[in-house]
Design a protein around this motif. Structure first.
Motif, PDB file in Angstrom:
ATOM      1  N   THR A 171      72.043  17.714 -59.342  1.00 51.84           N
ATOM      2  CA  THR A 171      71.032  16.750 -59.696  1.00 51.84           C
ATOM      3  C   THR A 171      69.807  16.821 -58.973  1.00 51.84           C
ATOM      4  OG1 THR A 171      71.748  15.065 -57.946  1.00 51.84           O
ATOM      5  CG2 THR A 171      72.626  15.231 -60.321  1.00 51.84           C
ATOM      6  N   ALA A 172      69.419  18.172 -58.105  1.00 53.97           N
ATOM      7  CA  ALA A 172      68.590  18.082 -57.215  1.00 53.97           C
ATOM      8  C   ALA A 172      67.267  19.001 -58.006  1.00 53.97           C
ATOM      9  CB  ALA A 172      68.637  19.231 -56.030  1.00 53.97           C
ATOM     10  N   ASP A 173      66.185  18.653 -57.666  1.00 50.36           N
ATOM     11  CA  ASP A 173      64.859  19.619 -58.460  1.00 50.36           C
ATOM     12  C   ASP A 173      64.977  20.897 -57.996  1.00 50.36           C
ATOM     13  OD1 ASP A 173      63.721  19.757 -56.041  1.00 50.36           O
ATOM     14  OD2 ASP A 173      62.778  17.668 -56.280  1.00 50.36           O
ATOM     15  N   GLU A 174      64.429  21.716 -58.679  1.00 51.34           N
ATOM     16  CA  GLU A 174      64.394  23.260 -58.314  1.00 51.34           C
ATOM     17  C   GLU A 174      63.792  23.582 -57.280  1.00 51.34           C
ATOM     18  OE1 GLU A 174      65.111  26.711 -58.795  1.00 51.34           O
ATOM     19  OE2 GLU A 174      65.901  25.378 -60.412  1.00 51.34           O
ATOM     20  N   ALA A 175      62.870  22.594 -56.562  1.00 52.18           N
ATOM     21  CA  ALA A 175      62.258  23.136 -55.241  1.00 52.18           C
ATOM     22  C   ALA A 175      63.270  23.081 -54.281  1.00 52.18           C
ATOM     23  CB  ALA A 175      61.009  22.268 -54.910  1.00 52.18           C
ATOM     24  N   THR A 176      64.139  21.827 -54.275  1.00 54.81           N
ATOM     25  CA  THR A 176      65.188  21.505 -53.318  1.00 54.81           C
ATOM     26  C   THR A 176      66.263  22.569 -53.451  1.00 54.81           C
ATOM     27  OG1 THR A 176      64.737  19.192 -53.548  1.00 54.81           O
ATOM     28  CG2 THR A 176      66.863  19.800 -52.576  1.00 54.81           C
ATOM     29  N   ARG A 177      66.567  23.009 -54.756  1.00 56.41           N
ATOM     30  CA  ARG A 177      67.583  23.978 -55.139  1.00 56.41           C
ATOM     31  C   ARG A 177      67.181  25.184 -54.386  1.00 56.41           C
ATOM     32  NH1 ARG A 177      69.205  23.343 -61.443  1.00 56.41           N
ATOM     33  NH2 ARG A 177      70.205  21.298 -61.269  1.00 56.41           N
ATOM     34  N   GLN A 178      65.917  25.719 -54.491  1.00 56.11           N
ATOM     35  CA  GLN A 178      65.437  26.819 -53.721  1.00 56.11           C
ATOM     36  C   GLN A 178      65.164  26.793 -52.468  1.00 56.11           C
ATOM     37  OE1 GLN A 178      64.678  29.483 -55.492  1.00 56.11           O
ATOM     38  NE2 GLN A 178      64.312  30.641 -53.612  1.00 56.11           N
ATOM     39  N   ALA A 179      65.119  25.534 -51.887  1.00 52.53           N
ATOM     40  CA  ALA A 179      65.266  25.466 -50.235  1.00 52.53           C
ATOM     41  C   ALA A 179      66.668  25.414 -49.918  1.00 52.53           C
ATOM     42  CB  ALA A 179      64.898  24.041 -49.920  1.00 52.53           C
ATOM     43  N   PHE A 180      67.852  24.936 -50.698  1.00 55.78           N
ATOM     44  CA  PHE A 180      68.860  25.313 -50.334  1.00 55.78           C
ATOM     45  C   PHE A 180      69.549  26.788 -50.292  1.00 55.78           C
ATOM     46  CE2 PHE A 180      73.604  25.144 -51.262  1.00 55.78           C
ATOM     47  CZ  PHE A 180      74.113  24.535 -50.304  1.00 55.78           C
ATOM     48  N   GLU A 181      69.124  27.591 -51.153  1.00 53.78           N
ATOM     49  CA  GLU A 181      69.139  28.928 -51.230  1.00 53.78           C
ATOM     50  C   GLU A 181      68.676  29.589 -50.142  1.00 53.78           C
ATOM     51  OE1 GLU A 181      69.379  31.077 -55.121  1.00 53.78           O
ATOM     52  OE2 GLU A 181      68.836  29.227 -56.150  1.00 53.78           O
TER      53      GLU A 181
ATOM     54  N   TRP B 293      64.247  21.671 -45.552  1.00 51.09           N
ATOM     55  CA  TRP B 293      65.660  21.980 -44.923  1.00 51.09           C
ATOM     56  C   TRP B 293      66.075  20.677 -44.315  1.00 51.09           C
ATOM     57  CZ3 TRP B 293      65.242  27.490 -42.275  1.00 51.09           C
ATOM     58  CH2 TRP B 293      65.238  28.450 -43.319  1.00 51.09           C
ATOM     59  N   GLN B 294      65.111  20.200 -43.787  1.00 52.27           N
ATOM     60  CA  GLN B 294      65.613  18.878 -42.650  1.00 52.27           C
ATOM     61  C   GLN B 294      65.972  17.888 -43.540  1.00 52.27           C
ATOM     62  OE1 GLN B 294      66.040  18.619 -39.391  1.00 52.27           O
ATOM     63  NE2 GLN B 294      67.024  17.021 -39.869  1.00 52.27           N
ATOM     64  N   ALA B 295      65.440  17.649 -44.963  1.00 54.83           N
ATOM     65  CA  ALA B 295      65.978  16.856 -45.938  1.00 54.83           C
ATOM     66  C   ALA B 295      67.485  16.897 -46.355  1.00 54.83           C
ATOM     67  CB  ALA B 295      64.974  16.605 -47.143  1.00 54.83           C
ATOM     68  N   ILE B 296      67.657  18.272 -46.644  1.00 54.00           N
ATOM     69  CA  ILE B 296      68.911  18.617 -46.958  1.00 54.00           C
ATOM     70  C   ILE B 296      69.836  18.457 -45.987  1.00 54.00           C
ATOM     71  CG2 ILE B 296      70.541  20.468 -47.595  1.00 54.00           C
ATOM     72  CD1 ILE B 296      68.060  21.863 -49.200  1.00 54.00           C
ATOM     73  N   ILE B 297      69.650  18.685 -44.551  1.00 51.13           N
ATOM     74  CA  ILE B 297      70.382  18.409 -43.633  1.00 51.13           C
ATOM     75  C   ILE B 297      70.766  16.835 -43.213  1.00 51.13           C
ATOM     76  CG2 ILE B 297      70.591  18.952 -41.027  1.00 51.13           C
ATOM     77  CD1 ILE B 297      71.188  21.304 -42.245  1.00 51.13           C
ATOM     78  N   ASP B 298      69.553  16.212 -43.388  1.00 54.68           N
ATOM     79  CA  ASP B 298      69.800  14.672 -43.436  1.00 54.68           C
ATOM     80  C   ASP B 298      70.772  14.349 -44.488  1.00 54.68           C
ATOM     81  OD1 ASP B 298      67.977  14.593 -41.109  1.00 54.68           O
ATOM     82  OD2 ASP B 298      66.430  14.153 -42.468  1.00 54.68           O
ATOM     83  N   ASP B 299      70.369  14.858 -45.745  1.00 53.39           N
ATOM     84  CA  ASP B 299      71.524  14.266 -46.811  1.00 53.39           C
ATOM     85  C   ASP B 299      72.961  14.743 -46.355  1.00 53.39           C
ATOM     86  OD1 ASP B 299      72.197  13.222 -49.190  1.00 53.39           O
ATOM     87  OD2 ASP B 299      72.330  14.944 -50.073  1.00 53.39           O
TER      88      ASP B 299
END
Length: 82
Positions: A34-44, A69-75
Motif C-alpha cells: 500500500t506504500a507509494d512508489e517513493a516509499t517503495r524505492q526508499a525501502f529497496e 528511511w526513518q519513516a520506515i524504521i518508525d513504522d
C-alpha cells in the motif's frame, strides 16, 4: 503488484538474524503493497544498508540520515512496539 519485484525483495529481506528477517520481511508483506512508489524505492535502498546499522536504527540506538528511511524504521518500531 509486480510479483518478480516482490520475490526479489523477499529474498533481500532475509538478513543476518531472524529478528531482522521478521521485522523487514513483515514490513514488506504488510506495508509495501500500500506504500507509494517513493516509499517503495526508499525501502529497496534501505535494504542495501549493513545489518548492524539496521539493527541500531530499529532498536533506537541511532537514526538514519535519510528522513524516508526513518519513516520506515518508525513504522517498523511502532508495529512491533519497540
Amino acid at each position: 503488484m509486480d510479483e518478480a519485484r516482490l520475490k526479489r525483495l523477499r529474498w533481500r529481506t532475509r538478513r543476518g538474524t531472524r529478528e531482522l528477517d521478521a521485522l523487514f520481511g513483515g514490513w514488506l508483506e504488510t506495508s509495501f503493497p500500500t506504500a507509494d512508489e517513493a516509499t517503495r524505492q526508499a525501502f529497496e535502498e534501505l535494504l542495501e544498508v549493513q545489518d548492524p546499522d539496521l539493527w541500531d536504527w530499529v532498536m533506537g540506538h541511532a537514526r538514519p540520515t535519510r528522513a524516508d528511511w526513518q519513516a520506515i524504521i518508525d513504522d517498523i518500531r511502532t508495529r512491533h512496539r519497540l
